[in-house]
Design a protein around this motif. Structure first.
Motif, PDB file in Angstrom:
ATOM      1  N   LYS A 104       5.899 -13.350  -6.640  1.00  0.00           N
ATOM      2  CA  LYS A 104       4.616 -12.665  -6.778  1.00  0.00           C
ATOM      3  C   LYS A 104       4.857 -11.153  -6.792  1.00  0.00           C
ATOM      4  CE  LYS A 104       1.699 -16.165  -4.557  1.00  0.00           C
ATOM      5  NZ  LYS A 104       2.741 -17.127  -4.157  1.00  0.00           N
ATOM      6  N   THR A 105       4.115 -10.468  -7.620  1.00  0.00           N
ATOM      7  CA  THR A 105       4.259  -9.024  -7.746  1.00  0.00           C
ATOM      8  C   THR A 105       2.906  -8.353  -7.565  1.00  0.00           C
ATOM      9  OG1 THR A 105       6.067  -9.341  -9.325  1.00  0.00           O
ATOM     10  CG2 THR A 105       5.068  -7.154  -9.212  1.00  0.00           C
ATOM     11  N   ILE A 106       2.886  -7.330  -6.716  1.00  0.00           N
ATOM     12  CA  ILE A 106       1.661  -6.575  -6.439  1.00  0.00           C
ATOM     13  C   ILE A 106       1.852  -5.147  -6.911  1.00  0.00           C
ATOM     14  CG2 ILE A 106       0.088  -5.720  -4.644  1.00  0.00           C
ATOM     15  CD1 ILE A 106       0.969  -8.109  -2.922  1.00  0.00           C
ATOM     16  N   GLY A 107       0.919  -4.671  -7.700  1.00  0.00           N
ATOM     17  CA  GLY A 107       0.943  -3.275  -8.114  1.00  0.00           C
ATOM     18  C   GLY A 107       0.242  -2.414  -7.076  1.00  0.00           C
ATOM     19  N   LEU A 108       0.862  -1.304  -6.715  1.00  0.00           N
ATOM     20  CA  LEU A 108       0.277  -0.361  -5.757  1.00  0.00           C
ATOM     21  C   LEU A 108       0.017   0.959  -6.467  1.00  0.00           C
ATOM     22  CD1 LEU A 108      -0.514   0.806  -2.988  1.00  0.00           C
ATOM     23  CD2 LEU A 108       1.930   1.163  -2.536  1.00  0.00           C
ATOM     24  N   VAL A 137       5.213  -2.796  -6.832  1.00  0.00           N
ATOM     25  CA  VAL A 137       5.488  -1.840  -7.898  1.00  0.00           C
ATOM     26  C   VAL A 137       4.546  -0.659  -7.688  1.00  0.00           C
ATOM     27  CG1 VAL A 137       5.656  -1.462 -10.381  1.00  0.00           C
ATOM     28  CG2 VAL A 137       6.022  -3.749  -9.452  1.00  0.00           C
ATOM     29  N   LEU A 138       5.114   0.530  -7.552  1.00  0.00           N
ATOM     30  CA  LEU A 138       4.343   1.716  -7.160  1.00  0.00           C
ATOM     31  C   LEU A 138       4.127   2.673  -8.321  1.00  0.00           C
ATOM     32  CD1 LEU A 138       3.249   3.828  -5.039  1.00  0.00           C
ATOM     33  CD2 LEU A 138       5.626   4.545  -4.781  1.00  0.00           C
ATOM     34  N   ARG A 139       2.911   3.197  -8.387  1.00  0.00           N
ATOM     35  CA  ARG A 139       2.625   4.304  -9.311  1.00  0.00           C
ATOM     36  C   ARG A 139       1.675   5.273  -8.627  1.00  0.00           C
ATOM     37  NH1 ARG A 139       3.425   5.337 -14.758  1.00  0.00           N
ATOM     38  NH2 ARG A 139       1.966   6.811 -15.695  1.00  0.00           N
ATOM     39  N   ARG A 140       2.014   6.579  -8.678  1.00  0.00           N
ATOM     40  CA  ARG A 140       1.160   7.614  -8.091  1.00  0.00           C
ATOM     41  C   ARG A 140       0.243   8.218  -9.150  1.00  0.00           C
ATOM     42  NH1 ARG A 140       5.012  11.824  -5.620  1.00  0.00           N
ATOM     43  NH2 ARG A 140       6.254  11.245  -7.445  1.00  0.00           N
ATOM     44  N   THR A 141      -0.988   8.589  -8.731  1.00  0.00           N
ATOM     45  CA  THR A 141      -1.949   9.176  -9.669  1.00  0.00           C
ATOM     46  C   THR A 141      -2.204  10.644  -9.403  1.00  0.00           C
ATOM     47  OG1 THR A 141      -3.900   8.720  -8.288  1.00  0.00           O
ATOM     48  CG2 THR A 141      -3.149   6.949  -9.769  1.00  0.00           C
ATOM     49  N   ASP A 161       0.492  -9.640 -10.377  1.00  0.00           N
ATOM     50  CA  ASP A 161      -0.400 -10.719  -9.961  1.00  0.00           C
ATOM     51  C   ASP A 161      -1.612 -10.219  -9.180  1.00  0.00           C
ATOM     52  OD1 ASP A 161       1.331 -13.009 -10.825  1.00  0.00           O
ATOM     53  OD2 ASP A 161       2.716 -12.035  -9.430  1.00  0.00           O
ATOM     54  N   GLY A 162      -1.514  -9.009  -8.640  1.00  0.00           N
ATOM     55  CA  GLY A 162      -2.609  -8.425  -7.871  1.00  0.00           C
ATOM     56  C   GLY A 162      -2.422  -6.929  -7.793  1.00  0.00           C
ATOM     57  N   LEU A 163      -3.469  -6.227  -7.341  1.00  0.00           N
ATOM     58  CA  LEU A 163      -3.411  -4.771  -7.257  1.00  0.00           C
ATOM     59  C   LEU A 163      -3.970  -4.273  -5.929  1.00  0.00           C
ATOM     60  CD1 LEU A 163      -4.627  -3.597 -10.798  1.00  0.00           C
ATOM     61  CD2 LEU A 163      -2.386  -3.143  -9.788  1.00  0.00           C
ATOM     62  N   ILE A 164      -3.303  -3.259  -5.380  1.00  0.00           N
ATOM     63  CA  ILE A 164      -3.828  -2.495  -4.247  1.00  0.00           C
ATOM     64  C   ILE A 164      -4.029  -1.079  -4.772  1.00  0.00           C
ATOM     65  CG2 ILE A 164      -3.373  -1.594  -1.940  1.00  0.00           C
ATOM     66  CD1 ILE A 164      -1.536  -4.020  -1.494  1.00  0.00           C
ATOM     67  N   VAL A 165      -5.242  -0.559  -4.622  1.00  0.00           N
ATOM     68  CA  VAL A 165      -5.558   0.751  -5.195  1.00  0.00           C
ATOM     69  C   VAL A 165      -6.102   1.689  -4.129  1.00  0.00           C
ATOM     70  CG1 VAL A 165      -6.896   2.011  -6.935  1.00  0.00           C
ATOM     71  CG2 VAL A 165      -6.066  -0.305  -7.435  1.00  0.00           C
TER      72      VAL A 165
END
Length: 390
Positions: A104-108, A137-141, A161-165
């Motif tokens: 499972k992969t979560i985007g942050l 998986v991290l990405r800064r805005t 599979d999911g996102l934390i924002v």
């Protein structure tokens, strides 16, 4: 070393010079690099500026910031993983390798992070991800709404599979977040909730935290308290802290004097960070203190604003806490770079991060999670508060 006449911001100049010294092995693997205070003194800049430079180095995995010890040149294979920040990140904080769909992969998606706030969130998420055999998986805005929308799109294209924002400033309502909610995609918001959006969120109980901090100042005899913040711009975390400050006054029967507030500080906001704006905000606070000598305490909504306030108080020739007390939200460990020990409301970042990961995994599994989870903040006394002068 001194201020440059170049148009490049000073924190980038410091970052570039330190990065060069690391790349050329002037600073060896595992060697300690200068602290925030040492850099601020060497370059004749504010601690906020030197702090930003070190955070940029940490974000590029060039240094590792170890609580209680300082900042050290990182081993990209060993030190960074042991720091608890084991997330996939490219040059922009974006996954540089294809996702392994066997786990499972979560985007942050997060605005930014540093040693005063944000790093603990990532530590908590990373540990929860390890415990649950999933990958972050991290990405800064950097607080930019366009970056936020693009990050959501790109992470979805990668197949997370999911996102934390951690949403950008609240005045911007992300159409991409709304699409996720409507499409019932596994999503958890961190640090704030968006009005009118039925998305699961996890944050600090900001209203109660601000109320508790204000009551602490009241108990020390302070009644003329200046509240320091950026413009609220419909950001729920800021609004809730303002509400807690007001409620504390109401419960003690003390009149709220909004003439003592400063709510237009912008130098700590994303994309507004530079020496010119910092100096403007400090000068604004200096004038405010001179024009309002009745003020005995300052409640800064965040750590970086507390640093601005401390500088302003010192420029006026007042002493902390003998003449004026300062309280804020969050503060890095004082043993990191000889930092000043502010009295502060400490958010439970690691628990917040852990719950965010567990809740998004629960949603992935078809389970219902609470719409809003709020955690208590602890008051940590420091050297910046004392009894009000009679």
């Amino acid at each position: 070393m001194s201020e440059t006449t170049s148009s490049k911001p000073m924190y980038e100049k410091i970052f570039d010079e330190l990065k060069q010294r690391i790349v050329t092995k002037d600073y060896q693997l595992g060697e300690r690099v200068p602290s925030e205070k040492e850099l601020a003194d060497a370059y004749s800049v504010s601690r906020i500026t030197s702090k930003k430079a070190l955070e940029m180095l940490a974000a590029e995995q060039l240094i590792i910031r170890k609580p209680g010890r300082g900042s050290f040149v990182a081993d990209p294979v060993i030190d960074y993983l042991e720091s608890g920040a084991n997330v996939a990140a490219g040059s922009e904080g974006y996954a540089s390798n294809a996702i392994n769909h066997d786990e499972k992969t979560i985007g942050l998606i997060i605005t930014d992070f540093g040693n005063s706030y944000g790093t603990g969130l990532i530590y908590g998420m990373e540990q929860a991800a390890r415990d649950n055999d999933c990958f972050l998986v991290l990405r800064r805005t950097f607080g930019n709404p366009d970056n936020e929308e693009q990050s959501i799109q790109k992470l979805l294209n990668l197949g997370v599979d999911g996102l934390i924002v951690f949403p950008a400033q609240g005045e911007y309502f992300s159409a991409e977040i709304l699409k996720l909610v409507i499409g019932k995609f596994p999503l958890v918001l961190v640090d704030r909730h968006l009005k009118g959006v039925a998305a699961a969120s996890i944050s600090t109980d900001n209203m109660q935290a601000a109320l508790k901090g204000t009551e602490y100042l009241f108990d020390l005899g302070h009644k003329h308290i200046s509240f320091l913040s950026p413009p609220p711009v419909d950001t729920t975390a800021v609004e809730d802290r303002i509400e807690g400050f007001i409620q504390a006054h109401a419960q003690r029967g003390i009149v709220v004097d909004k003439g003592l507030w400063v709510s237009d500080l912008t130098s700590t906001l994303p994309n507004s960070f530079n020496e010119e704006n910092i100096e403007r905000d400090i000068s604004r606070l200096v004038s405010h203190l001179k024009n309002n000598p009745a003020i005995t305490a300052l409640f800064a909504i965040e750590y970086n604003i507390a640093l601005l306030a401390k500088t302003a108080v010192e420029r006026v020739g007042l002493r902390i806490p003998e003449d004026i007390s300062i309280i804020c939200f969050d503060s890095p460990p004082t043993h990191l770079g000889g930092g000043y020990s502010f009295t502060h409301m400490q958010q439970n970042e690691e628990e917040m991060g852990r719950i965010a990961v567990e809740n998004v995994l629960s949603i992935m599994g078809g389970h219902t999670v609470p719409n809003k989870v709020m955690l208590e903040a602890r008051l940590i006394p420091g050297e910046s508060t004392g009894s009000a002068k009679l």
